[in-house]
Write a protein that holds these residues in place. Structure first.
Motif, PDB file in Angstrom:
ATOM      1  N   ILE A 189       0.851  -1.357   0.026  1.00  0.00           N
ATOM      2  CA  ILE A 189      -0.319  -0.438  -0.265  1.00  0.00           C
ATOM      3  C   ILE A 189       1.146   1.103  -0.032  1.00  0.00           C
ATOM      4  CG2 ILE A 189      -1.493   1.409   1.286  1.00  0.00           C
ATOM      5  CD1 ILE A 189      -2.943  -1.275   2.682  1.00  0.00           C
ATOM      6  N   TYR A 190       0.624   2.069  -0.957  1.00  0.00           N
ATOM      7  CA  TYR A 190       1.366   3.430  -0.894  1.00  0.00           C
ATOM      8  C   TYR A 190       0.588   4.540  -0.799  1.00  0.00           C
ATOM      9  CZ  TYR A 190       0.213   2.780  -5.883  1.00  0.00           C
ATOM     10  OH  TYR A 190      -0.592   2.221  -6.674  1.00  0.00           O
ATOM     11  N   PRO A 191       1.360   5.705   0.153  1.00  0.00           N
ATOM     12  CA  PRO A 191       1.067   6.626   1.044  1.00  0.00           C
ATOM     13  C   PRO A 191      -0.323   7.328  -0.455  1.00  0.00           C
ATOM     14  CG  PRO A 191       2.774   6.529   1.050  1.00  0.00           C
ATOM     15  CD  PRO A 191       2.818   6.231   0.332  1.00  0.00           C
ATOM     16  N   ASP A 192       0.353   7.485  -1.415  1.00  0.00           N
ATOM     17  CA  ASP A 192      -0.959   8.430  -2.282  1.00  0.00           C
ATOM     18  C   ASP A 192      -1.871   7.575  -2.503  1.00  0.00           C
ATOM     19  OD1 ASP A 192       0.614  10.080  -3.119  1.00  0.00           O
ATOM     20  OD2 ASP A 192       0.967   9.595  -5.066  1.00  0.00           O
ATOM     21  N   GLU A 193      -2.409   6.350  -3.217  1.00  0.00           N
ATOM     22  CA  GLU A 193      -3.459   5.747  -2.671  1.00  0.00           C
ATOM     23  C   GLU A 193      -4.215   6.230  -0.810  1.00  0.00           C
ATOM     24  OE1 GLU A 193      -2.946   1.060  -4.443  1.00  0.00           O
ATOM     25  OE2 GLU A 193      -1.510   1.734  -2.774  1.00  0.00           O
ATOM     26  N   LEU A 194      -3.692   5.708  -0.022  1.00  0.00           N
ATOM     27  CA  LEU A 194      -4.410   5.949   1.481  1.00  0.00           C
ATOM     28  C   LEU A 194      -4.938   6.991   1.452  1.00  0.00           C
ATOM     29  CD1 LEU A 194      -2.321   4.131   3.802  1.00  0.00           C
ATOM     30  CD2 LEU A 194      -4.269   3.810   2.728  1.00  0.00           C
ATOM     31  N   ALA A 195      -3.824   8.410   0.964  1.00  0.00           N
ATOM     32  CA  ALA A 195      -4.458   9.957   0.582  1.00  0.00           C
ATOM     33  C   ALA A 195      -6.018   9.984  -0.315  1.00  0.00           C
ATOM     34  CB  ALA A 195      -3.416  10.704   0.244  1.00  0.00           C
ATOM     35  N   GLY A 196      -6.069   9.630  -1.466  1.00  0.00           N
ATOM     36  CA  GLY A 196      -7.368   9.461  -1.444  1.00  0.00           C
ATOM     37  C   GLY A 196      -8.583   9.101  -0.799  1.00  0.00           C
ATOM     38  N   LEU A 197      -8.221   7.270  -0.253  1.00  0.00           N
ATOM     39  CA  LEU A 197      -9.083   7.572   0.146  1.00  0.00           C
ATOM     40  C   LEU A 197      -9.670   7.791   1.746  1.00  0.00           C
ATOM     41  CD1 LEU A 197      -8.172   3.419  -0.488  1.00  0.00           C
ATOM     42  CD2 LEU A 197     -10.305   4.675  -1.685  1.00  0.00           C
ATOM     43  N   SER A 198      -8.862   8.712   2.536  1.00  0.00           N
ATOM     44  CA  SER A 198      -8.765   8.761   3.443  1.00  0.00           C
ATOM     45  C   SER A 198      -9.393   9.992   3.675  1.00  0.00           C
ATOM     46  CB  SER A 198      -7.728   8.431   4.625  1.00  0.00           C
ATOM     47  OG  SER A 198      -6.457   9.185   3.789  1.00  0.00           O
ATOM     48  N   ASN A 199      -9.239  10.273   2.961  1.00  0.00           N
ATOM     49  CA  ASN A 199     -10.156  12.206   2.677  1.00  0.00           C
ATOM     50  C   ASN A 199     -11.780  12.242   2.963  1.00  0.00           C
ATOM     51  OD1 ASN A 199      -9.001  14.218   0.998  1.00  0.00           O
ATOM     52  ND2 ASN A 199      -9.523  13.760  -1.162  1.00  0.00           N
ATOM     53  N   GLY A 200     -11.734  13.240   4.231  1.00  0.00           N
ATOM     54  CA  GLY A 200     -13.470  13.375   5.211  1.00  0.00           C
ATOM     55  C   GLY A 200     -12.863  12.362   6.033  1.00  0.00           C
ATOM     56  N   VAL A 201     -12.155  11.114   6.693  1.00  0.00           N
ATOM     57  CA  VAL A 201     -12.764  10.209   7.169  1.00  0.00           C
ATOM     58  C   VAL A 201     -12.242  10.509   8.556  1.00  0.00           C
ATOM     59  CG1 VAL A 201     -12.388   7.997   5.845  1.00  0.00           C
ATOM     60  CG2 VAL A 201     -10.204   9.281   7.514  1.00  0.00           C
ATOM     61  N   GLU A 202     -13.173  10.788   9.789  1.00  0.00           N
ATOM     62  CA  GLU A 202     -12.927  10.669  10.882  1.00  0.00           C
ATOM     63  C   GLU A 202     -12.025   9.870  11.996  1.00  0.00           C
ATOM     64  OE1 GLU A 202     -16.646  12.281  12.473  1.00  0.00           O
ATOM     65  OE2 GLU A 202     -16.979  13.335  10.556  1.00  0.00           O
ATOM     66  N   ARG A 203     -11.716   8.940  11.032  1.00  0.00           N
ATOM     67  CA  ARG A 203     -11.346   8.089  11.518  1.00  0.00           C
ATOM     68  C   ARG A 203     -10.442   7.121  11.172  1.00  0.00           C
ATOM     69  NH1 ARG A 203     -15.064   4.752  16.092  1.00  0.00           N
ATOM     70  NH2 ARG A 203     -15.345   7.017  17.268  1.00  0.00           N
ATOM     71  N   ALA A 204      -9.363   5.679  11.773  1.00  0.00           N
ATOM     72  CA  ALA A 204      -8.564   5.156  10.643  1.00  0.00           C
ATOM     73  C   ALA A 204      -8.604   3.875  11.731  1.00  0.00           C
ATOM     74  CB  ALA A 204      -7.560   5.617  10.519  1.00  0.00           C
ATOM     75  N   TYR A 205      -9.013   2.729  11.318  1.00  0.00           N
ATOM     76  CA  TYR A 205      -8.895   1.533  12.050  1.00  0.00           C
ATOM     77  C   TYR A 205      -7.872   0.316  10.884  1.00  0.00           C
ATOM     78  CZ  TYR A 205     -13.656   2.137  13.820  1.00  0.00           C
ATOM     79  OH  TYR A 205     -14.779   2.721  14.114  1.00  0.00           O
ATOM     80  N   VAL A 206      -6.855   0.225  12.218  1.00  0.00           N
ATOM     81  CA  VAL A 206      -4.712  -1.242  11.551  1.00  0.00           C
ATOM     82  C   VAL A 206      -4.926  -1.963  12.013  1.00  0.00           C
ATOM     83  CG1 VAL A 206      -3.222  -0.702  10.219  1.00  0.00           C
ATOM     84  CG2 VAL A 206      -4.346   1.002  10.565  1.00  0.00           C
ATOM     85  N   CYS A 207      -5.712  -3.268  10.745  1.00  0.00           N
ATOM     86  CA  CYS A 207      -5.545  -4.319  11.452  1.00  0.00           C
ATOM     87  C   CYS A 207      -4.526  -5.477  10.594  1.00  0.00           C
ATOM     88  CB  CYS A 207      -6.502  -5.176  11.801  1.00  0.00           C
ATOM     89  SG  CYS A 207      -6.801  -7.180  12.936  1.00  0.00           S
ATOM     90  N   GLY A 208      -3.627  -6.153  12.295  1.00  0.00           N
ATOM     91  CA  GLY A 208      -2.447  -6.935  10.946  1.00  0.00           C
ATOM     92  C   GLY A 208      -1.255  -6.983  12.059  1.00  0.00           C
ATOM     93  N   SER A 209      -0.440  -7.880  11.332  1.00  0.00           N
ATOM     94  CA  SER A 209       0.455  -7.452  12.463  1.00  0.00           C
ATOM     95  C   SER A 209       1.691  -6.324  12.370  1.00  0.00           C
ATOM     96  CB  SER A 209       1.757  -8.450  11.658  1.00  0.00           C
ATOM     97  OG  SER A 209       2.260  -7.895  10.773  1.00  0.00           O
ATOM     98  N   ALA A 210       2.645  -6.603  13.516  1.00  0.00           N
ATOM     99  CA  ALA A 210       2.875  -5.561  13.901  1.00  0.00           C
ATOM    100  C   ALA A 210       3.378  -4.505  13.110  1.00  0.00           C
ATOM    101  CB  ALA A 210       3.815  -5.907  15.176  1.00  0.00           C
ATOM    102  N   GLY A 211       4.530  -5.571  12.394  1.00  0.00           N
ATOM    103  CA  GLY A 211       5.240  -4.443  11.136  1.00  0.00           C
ATOM    104  C   GLY A 211       4.407  -3.928   9.698  1.00  0.00           C
ATOM    105  N   PHE A 212       3.247  -4.279   9.720  1.00  0.00           N
ATOM    106  CA  PHE A 212       2.304  -4.328   9.161  1.00  0.00           C
ATOM    107  C   PHE A 212       1.174  -3.009   9.395  1.00  0.00           C
ATOM    108  CE2 PHE A 212      -2.126  -3.186   7.390  1.00  0.00           C
ATOM    109  CZ  PHE A 212      -2.037  -3.749   6.218  1.00  0.00           C
ATOM    110  N   VAL A 213       1.744  -3.143  10.797  1.00  0.00           N
ATOM    111  CA  VAL A 213       0.818  -2.227  11.238  1.00  0.00           C
ATOM    112  C   VAL A 213       1.586  -0.813  11.645  1.00  0.00           C
ATOM    113  CG1 VAL A 213      -0.247  -1.091  13.621  1.00  0.00           C
ATOM    114  CG2 VAL A 213      -1.218  -2.816  13.324  1.00  0.00           C
ATOM    115  N   SER A 214       2.771  -1.086  11.696  1.00  0.00           N
ATOM    116  CA  SER A 214       3.764   0.373  11.971  1.00  0.00           C
ATOM    117  C   SER A 214       4.577   0.993  10.328  1.00  0.00           C
ATOM    118  CB  SER A 214       5.138  -0.302  12.142  1.00  0.00           C
ATOM    119  OG  SER A 214       5.910   0.175  12.265  1.00  0.00           O
TER     120      SER A 214
END
Lengths: 239, 204
Positions: A189-214
């Motif tokens: 996943i690269y930041p540009d992808e997330l930037a487009g998708l996270s416009n206007g979100v009020e919360r983010a949930y991240v679930c995965g291994s410690a390395g993935f979450v980091s």
């Protein structure tokens, strides 16, 4: 601060009504839970195994089902030497009774309305599947954006549900063609992808291994998501 | 409630160590990372540790200042509510007793709230952090504590489940009453004794 009412859960019986195995990787259990309290998407259950001499082993698993589902659905990743997961994968059958307790956790939960982005690595998709199913039923899909990452398509549980929901599937070792026919080249996943998708979100949930979450935490930061709106659920060992 | 689980013998873990509290397993050389928030980057030049609330002398230490207190180490086991136990860990820093000797809790103080730089909180009875039972630590196995494990500085209360050992600790507030912290509000037990399996709200 919590969207979830406090429920003091106690141990009860979960009867296996359906079981489906996915190769060596995952086993899906659908349980009928006695004296059940409805869960909120994102919550988990504890499954406890008991040997005849009283020895017990227990692990927590996120719920994948909609709260309105008459059964509780768990998708358990089979870990090497996993004491509970290997039993569920190799031994459990329809009709077995397990000790279960839940729902548990009032932090990594989505009440159905807060505009949110969910980012999952591998089996980290499970709590988000419950959220997607709930959003579908409530007609609030537009409040939920889902991103799921795995090495390959077959290693991503619930991949069909994710595709149908319109989730971004980020495969790292093979290209992926989405519902519109667009092909995404294999990459993390690269930041540009997330930037487009996270416009206007009020919360983010991240679930995965410690390395993935980091990794995702840093990418969300670069995408402009404030760290204090990020809720995290991690699993798995570190080196 | 079901009796025993059909087909489960626990054979793989048979002969489990007496040091394992009920329902726990030995995680071996691993050390799983669990937290509810993203890992913050804490700059030691700006880091402080404060004792406040019901104390005669509210005190704040900076990084060089806390090193003027006598060092103290813990050697033993740690237990996470997610059922892993890690044997024979070594943590070094200072005893919480050393901080409280300076700040001097007033007689009304019965509980504390530990607060992290992230805003994470956890509550503890004062007896659980005094008498050599709790530490503020910055080394694990002789090396600086890594950020994912709560570094540069975390609390250590090893006789309770590990969510009580607040990562990225910055403040301990003395109170004359109990008040739930982060996980305690979110379904976990107020005290968290692993030998009594006090995992969730509702446990004895």
């Amino acid at each position: 601060m919590s969207e979830v009412e406090a429920v003091a859960s106690s141990w009860t019986t979960g009867t296996v009504r359906e079981i489906e195995r996915f190769g060596d990787s995952y086993v899906k259990l659908r349980l009928e839970v006695a004296n059940r309290h409805d869960h909120v998407p994102g919550q988990h259950y504890v499954v406890r195994l008991r040997a005849p001499d009283g020895y017990t082993a227990q692990r927590s698993y996120s719920v994948a089902s909609d709260p309105a589902d008459p059964l509780i659905e768990l998708m358990v990743e089979c870990l090497p030497r996993g004491e509970v997961s290997s039993f569920l994968h190799e031994v459990a059958e329809v009709g077995d009774e397990l000790e279960v307790r839940g729902p548990i956790g009032r932090w990594f939960v989505w009440g159905g309305t807060v505009p949110s982005i969910c980012v999952a690595g591998g089996s980290g998709v499970v709590p988000f599947v419950s959220m997607m199913r709930y959003a579908r039923r409530m007609g609030t899909e537009s409040a939920l954006t889902v991103v799921a990452s795995a090495q390959t398509r077959v290693r991503l549980p619930y991949v069909e549900d994710l595709e149908e929901f319109g989730a971004l599937i980020a495969l790292t070792r093979e290209n992926h063609v989405d519902g519109t026919g667009a092909e995404r080249v294999a990459a993390h996943i690269y930041p540009d992808e997330l930037a487009g998708l996270s416009n206007g979100v009020e919360r983010a949930y991240v679930c995965g291994s410690a390395g993935f979450v980091s990794f995702v935490g840093r990418s969300l930061g670069e995408a402009g998501v404030r760290s204090d709106v990020v809720r995290v659920e991690q699993f798995g060992p570190t080196g | 409630m079901a009796g025993f689980t059909r087909g489960f013998t626990g054979g793989a873990r048979r002969g489990a160590d007496q040091r394992l509290p009920p329902g726990q397993y030995d995680t071996g050389s691993g050390w799983p990372v669990l937290s509810a928030e993203l890992t913050p980057q804490v700059d030691l030049d700006a880091w402080t540790m404060s004792i406040d609330g019901l104390v005669e002398k509210p005190t704040t230490w900076d990084w060089p200042g806390i090193h003027t207190l006598p060092g103290s180490s813990y050697f033993g086991d740690i237990h996470c509510v997610t059922t892993w136990t890690k044997f024979d860990t070594t943590f070094s820093g200072i005893s919480v007793d050393s901080l409280l000797q300076v700040a001097r809790p007033t007689p009304e103080a019965t509980h504390v709230m530990a607060t992290s730089t992230t805003g994470y909180t956890t509550n503890l009875p004062i007896e659980d952090i005094t008498g050599g039972k709790a530490w503020i630590v910055w080394e694990f196995d002789g090396k600086p504590l890594t950020a994912e494990h709560g570094g540069p500085v975390r609390m250590l209360v090893p006789h309770l489940y590990f969510w009580k050992s607040a990562k990225w600790i910055t403040r301990i507030t003395l109170m004359d009453h109990d008040e739930q912290g982060f996980w305690e509000r979110n379904g976990y037990h107020d005290r968290g004794d692993p030998w009594l399996e006090q995992r969730y709200q509702g446990d004895a």
